[in-house]
Design a protein around this motif. Structure first.
Motif, PDB file in Angstrom:
ATOM      1  N   ASP A 202       0.854  -1.174   0.000  1.00  0.00           N
ATOM      2  CA  ASP A 202       0.000   0.000   0.000  1.00  0.00           C
ATOM      3  C   ASP A 202       0.897   1.234   0.000  1.00  0.00           C
ATOM      4  OD1 ASP A 202      -2.649   1.450   0.689  1.00  0.00           O
ATOM      5  OD2 ASP A 202      -1.290   2.062   2.305  1.00  0.00           O
ATOM      6  N   ARG A 203       0.616   2.199  -0.858  1.00  0.00           N
ATOM      7  CA  ARG A 203       1.495   3.360  -1.032  1.00  0.00           C
ATOM      8  C   ARG A 203       1.681   4.135   0.274  1.00  0.00           C
ATOM      9  NH1 ARG A 203       2.996   7.673  -4.589  1.00  0.00           N
ATOM     10  NH2 ARG A 203       4.197   9.056  -3.228  1.00  0.00           N
ATOM     11  N   ALA A 204       0.592   4.335   1.019  1.00  0.00           N
ATOM     12  CA  ALA A 204       0.713   5.098   2.257  1.00  0.00           C
ATOM     13  C   ALA A 204       1.611   4.372   3.258  1.00  0.00           C
ATOM     14  CB  ALA A 204      -0.668   5.341   2.866  1.00  0.00           C
ATOM     15  N   THR A 205       1.465   3.049   3.346  1.00  0.00           N
ATOM     16  CA  THR A 205       2.299   2.260   4.255  1.00  0.00           C
ATOM     17  C   THR A 205       3.774   2.397   3.881  1.00  0.00           C
ATOM     18  OG1 THR A 205       0.538   0.663   4.661  1.00  0.00           O
ATOM     19  CG2 THR A 205       2.792  -0.062   5.121  1.00  0.00           C
ATOM     20  N   ALA A 206       4.066   2.279   2.591  1.00  0.00           N
ATOM     21  CA  ALA A 206       5.450   2.408   2.124  1.00  0.00           C
ATOM     22  C   ALA A 206       5.995   3.799   2.424  1.00  0.00           C
ATOM     23  CB  ALA A 206       5.524   2.122   0.632  1.00  0.00           C
ATOM     24  N   ASP A 207       5.180   4.829   2.247  1.00  0.00           N
ATOM     25  CA  ASP A 207       5.629   6.189   2.522  1.00  0.00           C
ATOM     26  C   ASP A 207       5.938   6.396   4.003  1.00  0.00           C
ATOM     27  OD1 ASP A 207       5.472   6.841  -0.111  1.00  0.00           O
ATOM     28  OD2 ASP A 207       3.765   8.206   0.057  1.00  0.00           O
ATOM     29  N   TYR A 208       5.109   5.815   4.875  1.00  0.00           N
ATOM     30  CA  TYR A 208       5.384   5.928   6.312  1.00  0.00           C
ATOM     31  C   TYR A 208       6.691   5.223   6.669  1.00  0.00           C
ATOM     32  CZ  TYR A 208       0.956   8.160   7.543  1.00  0.00           C
ATOM     33  OH  TYR A 208      -0.068   9.059   7.672  1.00  0.00           O
ATOM     34  N   MET A 209       6.969   4.104   6.023  1.00  0.00           N
ATOM     35  CA  MET A 209       8.249   3.430   6.250  1.00  0.00           C
ATOM     36  C   MET A 209       9.412   4.334   5.851  1.00  0.00           C
ATOM     37  SD  MET A 209       7.277  -0.405   4.953  1.00  0.00           S
ATOM     38  CE  MET A 209       8.951  -1.031   5.096  1.00  0.00           C
ATOM     39  N   GLY A 210       9.251   5.009   4.722  1.00  0.00           N
ATOM     40  CA  GLY A 210      10.283   5.945   4.272  1.00  0.00           C
ATOM     41  C   GLY A 210      10.476   7.093   5.248  1.00  0.00           C
ATOM     42  N   MET A 211       9.369   7.576   5.818  1.00  0.00           N
ATOM     43  CA  MET A 211       9.464   8.663   6.803  1.00  0.00           C
ATOM     44  C   MET A 211      10.251   8.213   8.027  1.00  0.00           C
ATOM     45  SD  MET A 211       5.671  10.372   6.810  1.00  0.00           S
ATOM     46  CE  MET A 211       4.627   9.935   5.421  1.00  0.00           C
ATOM     47  N   MET A 212      10.029   6.976   8.470  1.00  0.00           N
ATOM     48  CA  MET A 212      10.767   6.471   9.629  1.00  0.00           C
ATOM     49  C   MET A 212      12.259   6.340   9.313  1.00  0.00           C
ATOM     50  SD  MET A 212       8.211   3.791  11.540  1.00  0.00           S
ATOM     51  CE  MET A 212       7.722   2.847  10.094  1.00  0.00           C
ATOM     52  N   ALA A 213      12.575   6.026   8.065  1.00  0.00           N
ATOM     53  CA  ALA A 213      13.987   5.967   7.663  1.00  0.00           C
ATOM     54  C   ALA A 213      14.639   7.338   7.791  1.00  0.00           C
ATOM     55  CB  ALA A 213      14.104   5.444   6.230  1.00  0.00           C
ATOM     56  N   THR A 214      13.890   8.400   7.511  1.00  0.00           N
ATOM     57  CA  THR A 214      14.468   9.749   7.640  1.00  0.00           C
ATOM     58  C   THR A 214      14.780  10.077   9.096  1.00  0.00           C
ATOM     59  OG1 THR A 214      12.391  11.027   7.911  1.00  0.00           O
ATOM     60  CG2 THR A 214      13.083  10.518   5.660  1.00  0.00           C
ATOM     61  N   VAL A 215      14.003   9.529  10.014  1.00  0.00           N
ATOM     62  CA  VAL A 215      14.273   9.765  11.441  1.00  0.00           C
ATOM     63  C   VAL A 215      15.591   9.103  11.829  1.00  0.00           C
ATOM     64  CG1 VAL A 215      13.447   9.409  13.798  1.00  0.00           C
ATOM     65  CG2 VAL A 215      11.810   9.958  11.981  1.00  0.00           C
ATOM     66  N   MET A 216      15.844   7.908  11.326  1.00  0.00           N
ATOM     67  CA  MET A 216      17.113   7.235  11.594  1.00  0.00           C
ATOM     68  C   MET A 216      18.282   8.065  11.083  1.00  0.00           C
ATOM     69  SD  MET A 216      15.906   3.357  10.615  1.00  0.00           S
ATOM     70  CE  MET A 216      17.484   2.593  10.986  1.00  0.00           C
ATOM     71  N   ASN A 217      18.153   8.605   9.874  1.00  0.00           N
ATOM     72  CA  ASN A 217      19.222   9.450   9.315  1.00  0.00           C
ATOM     73  C   ASN A 217      19.398  10.728  10.134  1.00  0.00           C
ATOM     74  OD1 ASN A 217      19.989   7.784   7.198  1.00  0.00           O
ATOM     75  ND2 ASN A 217      18.522   8.671   5.761  1.00  0.00           N
ATOM     76  N   ALA A 218      18.294  11.305  10.592  1.00  0.00           N
ATOM     77  CA  ALA A 218      18.368  12.531  11.381  1.00  0.00           C
ATOM     78  C   ALA A 218      19.111  12.290  12.696  1.00  0.00           C
ATOM     79  CB  ALA A 218      16.962  13.062  11.664  1.00  0.00           C
ATOM     80  N   LEU A 219      18.868  11.157  13.323  1.00  0.00           N
ATOM     81  CA  LEU A 219      19.560  10.830  14.570  1.00  0.00           C
ATOM     82  C   LEU A 219      21.053  10.637  14.321  1.00  0.00           C
ATOM     83  CD1 LEU A 219      16.970   8.379  16.184  1.00  0.00           C
ATOM     84  CD2 LEU A 219      17.456  10.734  16.880  1.00  0.00           C
ATOM     85  N   ALA A 220      21.384  10.012  13.185  1.00  0.00           N
ATOM     86  CA  ALA A 220      22.803   9.832  12.837  1.00  0.00           C
ATOM     87  C   ALA A 220      23.481  11.179  12.616  1.00  0.00           C
ATOM     88  CB  ALA A 220      22.933   8.955  11.591  1.00  0.00           C
ATOM     89  N   LEU A 221      22.782  12.103  11.948  1.00  0.00           N
ATOM     90  CA  LEU A 221      23.330  13.444  11.735  1.00  0.00           C
ATOM     91  C   LEU A 221      23.521  14.172  13.067  1.00  0.00           C
ATOM     92  CD1 LEU A 221      21.268  14.593   8.616  1.00  0.00           C
ATOM     93  CD2 LEU A 221      23.755  14.406   8.707  1.00  0.00           C
ATOM     94  N   LYS A 222      22.530  14.088  13.939  1.00  0.00           N
ATOM     95  CA  LYS A 222      22.627  14.747  15.248  1.00  0.00           C
ATOM     96  C   LYS A 222      23.841  14.224  16.017  1.00  0.00           C
ATOM     97  CE  LYS A 222      19.971  15.612  19.504  1.00  0.00           C
ATOM     98  NZ  LYS A 222      20.845  14.979  20.504  1.00  0.00           N
ATOM     99  N   ASP A 223      24.032  12.907  16.003  1.00  0.00           N
ATOM    100  CA  ASP A 223      25.180  12.314  16.698  1.00  0.00           C
ATOM    101  C   ASP A 223      26.494  12.830  16.109  1.00  0.00           C
ATOM    102  OD1 ASP A 223      26.276   9.993  18.500  1.00  0.00           O
ATOM    103  OD2 ASP A 223      27.235   9.711  16.561  1.00  0.00           O
ATOM    104  N   ALA A 224      26.540  12.932  14.778  1.00  0.00           N
ATOM    105  CA  ALA A 224      27.759  13.416  14.117  1.00  0.00           C
ATOM    106  C   ALA A 224      28.030  14.876  14.474  1.00  0.00           C
ATOM    107  CB  ALA A 224      27.643  13.247  12.604  1.00  0.00           C
ATOM    108  N   PHE A 225      26.978  15.700  14.475  1.00  0.00           N
ATOM    109  CA  PHE A 225      27.156  17.105  14.849  1.00  0.00           C
ATOM    110  C   PHE A 225      27.690  17.226  16.275  1.00  0.00           C
ATOM    111  CE2 PHE A 225      24.105  18.332  11.390  1.00  0.00           C
ATOM    112  CZ  PHE A 225      24.937  19.259  10.782  1.00  0.00           C
TER     113      PHE A 225
END
Length: 239
Positions: free
Chosen positions: A70-93
């Motif tokens: 389902d497109r909405a389900t896949a999009d929500y999964m993608g949004m959660m992936a961005t949170v993982m990247n954001a946490l990695a960036l915060k740690d690096a900063f």
């Protein structure tokens, strides 16, 4: 005397793929530290920086299955992936001594603040880097659109789209060696030439809000600093 900065508050759009380096997926630590180092350079100059990050580097691992989801389900999964990247960036900063905050359009209070515009603006004024995760919080919208939206909401001077190519070209430079780079181009010209600067919704929002876009290559050492200084780096898409 230090030359005046061309931009004082910026929204940096990072694709998830920009964090992979030469790896097939995931986060390459050396690559993310180089990117964060460039952001630190301009933050130390007094530039207020907001970042919207994509999630393609993580979601790529399941993207072959997403076609049948389902497109909405896949999009929500993608949004959660961005949170993982954001946490990695915060740690690096923070490893470089730069104060950073993650605000997510999806409510994940244990790991990130829920997006709140007044708080985000306060953080920017305090000199903190604000990393916006979770896209817009809604399916069917890309992180390009999230970047345009946050850039407009934060009253940014410009949106900086970091890519693997050093600007906007007449054709794909990887396929056409005769392709040439535009130093500047208007929104109307980019539309008429059918140049894919970003998705149509994001592009229309930037055009409506008169939020100029600079497309540049993040892999070039010092590129971000040169953009902020107003040097001829990348391509300026303007009204």
């Amino acid at each position: 005397m230090t030359a005046p900065l061309k931009y004082k508050r910026v929204l940096l759009k990072l694709s998830g793929e920009a964090l992979m380096g030469a790896d097939p997926f995931g986060i390459n630590r050396d690559t993310i530290m180089r990117i964060v180092g460039q952001v630190k350079e301009i933050a130390d100059m007094g530039v207020q920086v907001g970042i919207v990050v994509g999630g393609g580097n993580i979601f790529r691992g399941v993207s072959s299955q997403a076609a049948s989801m389902d497109r909405a389900t896949a999009d929500y999964m993608g949004m959660m992936a961005t949170v993982m990247n954001a946490l990695a960036l915060k740690d690096a900063f923070e490893s470089l001594g730069v104060k950073a905050r993650v605000q997510s359009a999806l409510s994940m209070q244990q790991i990130a603040e829920t997006y709140a515009r007044p708080k985000a603006i306060q953080y920017l004024k305090e000199g903190k880097v604000v990393i916006f995760a979770g896209g817009t919080g809604n399916p069917f919208f890309t992180t390009d659109t999230a970047a345009a939206l946050r850039g407009a909401e934060m009253n940014c001077d410009v949106m900086l789209k970091a890519t693997n190519v050093d600007g906007v070209y007449t054709a794909d430079p990887k396929k056409d060696p005769a392709a040439t780079r535009f130093d500047t181009i208007t929104f109307d010209e980019a539309l008429n030439k059918n140049l894919k600067v970003m998705d149509a919704t994001a592009f229309a929002l930037c055009r409506e809000r008169r939020l100029n876009i600079v497309v540049f290559g993040i892999a070039q050492e010092g590129a971000l600093k040169r953009v902020i200084a107003g040097e001829n780096e990348g391509t300026l898409v303007h009204c």
